[in-house]
Design a protein around this motif. Structure first.
Motif, PDB file in Angstrom:
ATOM      1  N   TYR A  40      20.054 -29.805 -30.242  1.00 55.75           N
ATOM      2  CA  TYR A  40      20.546 -28.654 -31.014  1.00 55.75           C
ATOM      3  C   TYR A  40      21.688 -28.014 -30.243  1.00 55.75           C
ATOM      4  CZ  TYR A  40      16.475 -29.062 -34.002  1.00 55.75           C
ATOM      5  OH  TYR A  40      15.547 -29.536 -34.888  1.00 55.75           O
ATOM      6  N   VAL A  41      22.822 -27.856 -30.903  1.00 57.16           N
ATOM      7  CA  VAL A  41      23.985 -27.229 -30.277  1.00 57.16           C
ATOM      8  C   VAL A  41      24.196 -25.859 -30.911  1.00 57.16           C
ATOM      9  CG1 VAL A  41      26.483 -27.393 -29.890  1.00 57.16           C
ATOM     10  CG2 VAL A  41      25.055 -29.450 -29.716  1.00 57.16           C
ATOM     11  N   HIS A  42      24.233 -24.834 -30.088  1.00 54.35           N
ATOM     12  CA  HIS A  42      24.433 -23.459 -30.551  1.00 54.35           C
ATOM     13  C   HIS A  42      25.799 -22.975 -30.073  1.00 54.35           C
ATOM     14  CE1 HIS A  42      20.151 -23.726 -31.286  1.00 54.35           C
ATOM     15  NE2 HIS A  42      19.902 -23.884 -30.001  1.00 54.35           N
ATOM     16  N   ASP A  96      33.191 -29.717 -35.244  1.00 57.69           N
ATOM     17  CA  ASP A  96      32.136 -30.739 -35.286  1.00 57.69           C
ATOM     18  C   ASP A  96      32.585 -31.995 -34.531  1.00 57.69           C
ATOM     19  OD1 ASP A  96      30.510 -29.081 -36.784  1.00 57.69           O
ATOM     20  OD2 ASP A  96      30.975 -30.037 -38.695  1.00 57.69           O
ATOM     21  N   ALA A  97      33.881 -32.309 -34.633  1.00 54.55           N
ATOM     22  CA  ALA A  97      34.384 -33.500 -33.923  1.00 54.55           C
ATOM     23  C   ALA A  97      34.211 -33.338 -32.408  1.00 54.55           C
ATOM     24  CB  ALA A  97      35.853 -33.732 -34.267  1.00 54.55           C
ATOM     25  N   LEU A 123      22.296 -35.750 -32.600  1.00 58.42           N
ATOM     26  CA  LEU A 123      22.558 -34.359 -32.982  1.00 58.42           C
ATOM     27  C   LEU A 123      21.583 -33.951 -34.082  1.00 58.42           C
ATOM     28  CD1 LEU A 123      24.431 -31.923 -32.467  1.00 58.42           C
ATOM     29  CD2 LEU A 123      25.920 -32.832 -34.281  1.00 58.42           C
ATOM     30  N   ALA A 124      20.756 -32.945 -33.780  1.00 57.28           N
ATOM     31  CA  ALA A 124      19.715 -32.522 -34.726  1.00 57.28           C
ATOM     32  C   ALA A 124      20.151 -31.310 -35.552  1.00 57.28           C
ATOM     33  CB  ALA A 124      18.426 -32.193 -33.974  1.00 57.28           C
ATOM     34  N   GLY A 125      21.109 -30.546 -35.036  1.00 56.21           N
ATOM     35  CA  GLY A 125      21.559 -29.374 -35.772  1.00 56.21           C
ATOM     36  C   GLY A 125      22.592 -28.590 -34.985  1.00 56.21           C
ATOM     37  N   VAL A 126      23.435 -27.874 -35.718  1.00 57.86           N
ATOM     38  CA  VAL A 126      24.460 -27.029 -35.097  1.00 57.86           C
ATOM     39  C   VAL A 126      24.305 -25.616 -35.642  1.00 57.86           C
ATOM     40  CG1 VAL A 126      26.944 -26.610 -34.819  1.00 57.86           C
ATOM     41  CG2 VAL A 126      26.075 -28.971 -34.873  1.00 57.86           C
ATOM     42  N   THR A 127      24.240 -24.648 -34.758  1.00 53.56           N
ATOM     43  CA  THR A 127      24.229 -23.234 -35.138  1.00 53.56           C
ATOM     44  C   THR A 127      25.569 -22.640 -34.732  1.00 53.56           C
ATOM     45  OG1 THR A 127      21.944 -23.244 -34.346  1.00 53.56           O
ATOM     46  CG2 THR A 127      22.873 -21.114 -34.954  1.00 53.56           C
ATOM     47  N   GLU A 157      10.004 -28.013 -26.809  1.00 50.13           N
ATOM     48  CA  GLU A 157       9.051 -29.036 -26.375  1.00 50.13           C
ATOM     49  C   GLU A 157       9.510 -30.437 -26.788  1.00 50.13           C
ATOM     50  OE1 GLU A 157       8.135 -26.208 -27.963  1.00 50.13           O
ATOM     51  OE2 GLU A 157       7.314 -25.211 -26.183  1.00 50.13           O
ATOM     52  N   GLY A 158      10.374 -30.489 -27.814  1.00 49.99           N
ATOM     53  CA  GLY A 158      10.750 -31.810 -28.314  1.00 49.99           C
ATOM     54  C   GLY A 158      12.235 -31.997 -28.535  1.00 49.99           C
ATOM     55  N   ALA A 159      13.057 -31.056 -28.050  1.00 48.04           N
ATOM     56  CA  ALA A 159      14.498 -31.170 -28.262  1.00 48.04           C
ATOM     57  C   ALA A 159      15.252 -30.497 -27.115  1.00 48.04           C
ATOM     58  CB  ALA A 159      14.906 -30.534 -29.590  1.00 48.04           C
ATOM     59  N   LEU A 160      16.451 -30.996 -26.897  1.00 47.86           N
ATOM     60  CA  LEU A 160      17.372 -30.403 -25.927  1.00 47.86           C
ATOM     61  C   LEU A 160      18.227 -29.359 -26.649  1.00 47.86           C
ATOM     62  CD1 LEU A 160      19.289 -30.259 -23.391  1.00 47.86           C
ATOM     63  CD2 LEU A 160      20.377 -32.350 -24.288  1.00 47.86           C
TER      64      LEU A 160
END
Ligand code: ARG
Ligand code: ZN
Length: 241
Positions: free
Chosen positions: A10-12, A24-25, A65-69, A98-101
């Motif tokens: 997850y990128v914030h 996003d690139a 990549l699981a998600g971007v905030t 517990e399951g993601a960076l």
């Protein structure tokens, strides 16, 4: 064995101007570097001197990549006190530690490229923080830290690696046997051999302080130390459950 370890990311992005609101690139370019560097498919790995070539490690970690905030903020510098990790302090709360960076991308300031939390710390602050100009390889990036290696280095810490000089003098260990002893960081782009503590430094290791273009390997010992935390009972076993 554990096989390939999948690490959702997850990128914030917390920004005070349009440059800091990285594309996003740019985010995707960083995920690509993590996958290359942790799987020894980086195209500069052939620069490893023969003394260390047999130690280059494919850690078998796969980043997705699981998600971007994205969050706008009037704050221009965040420091290293973890405010960016809390919505109550103007930041963004951690997601599934517990399951993601979790990677927070915001301007740290003070010349700091990034920082990380070691495994075993508080869940609410788990993850790494990188300043936007040192994240990824395209867009708002700044040489000589424009090859995505700040995240590689910080994720190394997040996966339990110490600096290769052990943060002390010659006898201070990094708890990895195959990284030669050293007494301090190397900077810039050192020539080989660079001798400290009566051995050649592995200056091209991601856990030294050299320029992005001059670091291009993890060692086998580092791989084993990183993967151990994902085993049953380890501090990051949640990634494999
Ligand atoms: N925490 C270190 C710093 O801020 C990161 C160094 C990363 N090195 C690099 N070549 N990208 O100085
Ligand atoms: Zn470090």
């Amino acid at each position: 064995g554990l096989g390939v370890i999948n690490i959702p990311v997850y990128v914030h992005v917390i920004y005070s101007n349009s440059n800091e609101n990285i594309s996003d690139a740019q985010i995707n370019s960083q995920i690509s570097v993590l996958n290359a560097d942790f799987n020894a498919t980086n195209n500069d790995a052939n620069g490893v001197p023969s003394e260390f070539a047999g130690l280059v490690a494919d850690t078998d970690a796969n980043f997705t990549l699981a998600g971007v905030t994205r969050k706008a903020s009037s704050r221009t510098e965040w420091g290293t006190r973890d405010d960016m990790k809390f919505a109550s302090k103007g930041g963004v709360d951690v997601v599934n530690p517990e399951g993601a960076l979790n990677i927070w991308v915001c301007n740290i300031g003070g010349g700091i490229l990034g920082y990380a939390q070691f495994p075993g710390g508080a869940s609410s602050t788990d993850g790494v923080v990188i300043s936007p100009q040192y994240f990824g390889t395209t867009g708002f990036v700044s040489a000589p830290f424009d090859k995505g290696r700040t995240a590689t280095h910080e994720v190394g810490h997040y996966l339990n690696l110490r600096h290769i000089w052990g943060d002390g003098r010659c006898k201070q260990d990094d708890f990895v046997a195959d990284t030669p002893s050293s007494d301090g960081p190397n900077y810039g782009c050192p020539s080989y051999p660079t001798v400290n503590c009566r051995s050649n430094d592995m200056t091209m290791n991601y856990m030294d302080y050299t320029n992005d273009a001059c670091m291009y390997m993890f060692s086998t010992g580092q791989k084993e130390r990183m993967r151990a935390i994902f085993a049953s009972g380890g501090p990051r076993e949640g990634f494999t459950l």
